[in-house]
Design an enzyme around this catalytic site. Structure first.
Site, PDB file in Angstrom:
ATOM      1  N   LYS A 339     -72.547  11.066  17.953  1.00  0.00           N
ATOM      2  CA  LYS A 339     -71.704   9.958  17.504  1.00  0.00           C
ATOM      3  C   LYS A 339     -72.558   8.806  16.988  1.00  0.00           C
ATOM      4  CE  LYS A 339     -67.711   7.477  19.042  1.00  0.00           C
ATOM      5  NZ  LYS A 339     -66.827   7.238  20.146  1.00  0.00           N
TER       6      LYS A 339
HETATM    7  C1  F1P Z   1     -72.510   7.100  10.979  1.00  0.00           C
HETATM    8  C2  F1P Z   1     -72.553   8.567  11.380  1.00  0.00           C
HETATM    9  C3  F1P Z   1     -71.618   9.320  10.494  1.00  0.00           C
HETATM   10  C4  F1P Z   1     -71.546  10.767  10.870  1.00  0.00           C
HETATM   11  C5  F1P Z   1     -71.124  10.896  12.314  1.00  0.00           C
HETATM   12  C6  F1P Z   1     -72.029  10.086  13.189  1.00  0.00           C
HETATM   13  O1  F1P Z   1     -72.811   6.271  11.992  1.00  0.00           O
HETATM   14  O2  F1P Z   1     -73.864   9.034  11.315  1.00  0.00           O
HETATM   15  O3  F1P Z   1     -71.973   9.246   9.152  1.00  0.00           O
HETATM   16  O4  F1P Z   1     -70.579  11.381  10.090  1.00  0.00           O
HETATM   17  O5  F1P Z   1     -69.799  10.496  12.454  1.00  0.00           O
HETATM   18  O6  F1P Z   1     -72.072   8.734  12.710  1.00  0.00           O
HETATM   19  P1  F1P Z   1     -72.468   4.745  11.985  1.00  0.00           P
HETATM   20  O7  F1P Z   1     -73.704   4.047  11.525  1.00  0.00           O
HETATM   21  O8  F1P Z   1     -71.321   4.506  11.079  1.00  0.00           O
HETATM   22  O9  F1P Z   1     -72.152   4.423  13.417  1.00  0.00           O
END
Ligand code: F1P
Length: 343
Positions: A339
């Protein structure tokens, strides 16, 4: 609903309504940005990078300012020299903790840019280190795969661009009132669920291409990423006419091409769709009214083109979800993905 991903997909109308409650703060940030002639640098990682592409389109179209987008890592590893002059550096991140975006914000501060963060988390490293902060108030997103934080962060950027444009004397009243209807339009778009589910469960193609230009380019990349993250299939996204410059070679009977088509597509795009179909691929068009020779069409509500990514992405999220579940996979436990990605 069984999975967080689907539950949160359905939460989007309410999440967007909550983002609209943040409009006063967004307006305040827009007022501060209007005080100088800035150029804009936007950055994020993964889905957040694609959110920036949708935001760039809104800033350029509504406010007629220069806006550049890079992945966060590119921004701090190869900082654009121009970011030293009056510049706004705007980082997007659901968590506000992704290493590269935190580093990009620090780099922008060192360069003297006016830093702005857009996150779904009020307390975060990014928000703390930025001069201005917008929280989209989407509510907690439990799914690793982003859905409601994609649409709400795009929406916040669209509202920011519209208020900023208004402060710069642009006539955008009509677009602003359309923007306020987005939560309702997203709700209407979710009624496509059954049709999309059927398409996903009967899909026999093994290669996936997403096409979208201008404001839809970010949405096409995001649709493609959703499919990879959930279902581990190979998928790519292109600006429509770029597809002729090499990638067209992959088209065969095992290819599904998902086209985001504006209401009034160029005749070249219409012709391209015809050719792709003639080469044996299956074409799925997502459009609010264009007539193209696709095998299947998903009709979405009409809205100003620049605002359309928040609507267009809905059937693509739903497609990825059902395709994944149909293959016996769990969208809430995607492999090789966390996440919050920290390096
Ligand atoms: C973005 C991100 C997403 C990916 C997944 C984990 O993180 O890397 O692009 O698809 O959901 O998180 P963030 O910087 O928006 O927290």
């Amino acid at each position: 609903m069984e999975h967080y991903m689907l539950r949160e997909t359905y939460e989007q109308p309410d999440a967007l309504r909550r983002t609209l409650l943040e409009e006063e703060n967004i307006e305040k940030v827009a007022r501060i940005l209007s005080e100088k002639e800035y150029r804009f640098y936007l950055f994020g990682c993964g889905s957040s990078h694609y959110i920036c592409l949708c935001g760039k389109s809104a800033l350029e179209t509504f406010a007629e300012v220069d806006a550049y987008v890079t992945p966060s890592s590119e921004f701090y590893e190869y900082p654009p020299p121009q970011a030293k002059s009056p510049a706004v550096a705007l980082g997007v991140s659901r968590s506000g903790e992704t290493t590269e975006t935190v580093r990009a914000i620090s780099k922008a501060n060192q360069l003297g840019a006016l830093t702005v963060s857009i996150t779904n988390t009020r307390e975060s490293s990014m928000a703390r280190n930025s001069k201005l902060a917008i929280t989209v108030n989407a509510g907690e997103e439990k799914s690793v795969i982003m859905t409601k934080t994609f649409t709400t962060q795009v929406y916040a950027l669209q509202l920011l661009a519209l208020h900023y444009a208004q402060n710069r004397g642009k006539e955008v009243g009509k677009q602003l009132s359309q923007a306020r209807k987005i939560p309702q339009l997203v709700q209407e778009t979710l009624t496509l669920n059954e049709k999309v589910r059927e398409l996903a469960l009967n899909c026999e193609e093994q290669k996936f291409i997403f096409l979208g230009g201008g404001p839809s380019y970010g949405a096409s990349l995001e649709g493609s990423l959703k499919l990879k993250e959930t279902s581990y299939v190979h998928s790519e996204a292109y600006h429509p006419l770029e597809f002729r410059h090499g990638p067209m070679a992959v088209v065969d009977e095992k290819t599904l091409v998902i086209c985001l088509v504006p209401e009034r597509p160029s005749k070249e795009y219409v012709e391209l769709i015809k050719e792709i179909k003639e080469k044996g691929a299956k074409v799925l068009a997502v459009t609010s009214g264009a007539t193209v020779s696709a095998n299947q069409t998903l009709t979405i509500p009409k809205v100003d083109d620049t605002l359309s990514p928040t609507i267009q992405i809905i059937p693509l999220q739903v497609f990825a979800y059902h395709y994944c579940v149909g293959r016996g996979l769990n969208p809430d436990a995607p492999r090789h993905l966390k996440k919050v990605v920290k390096i």
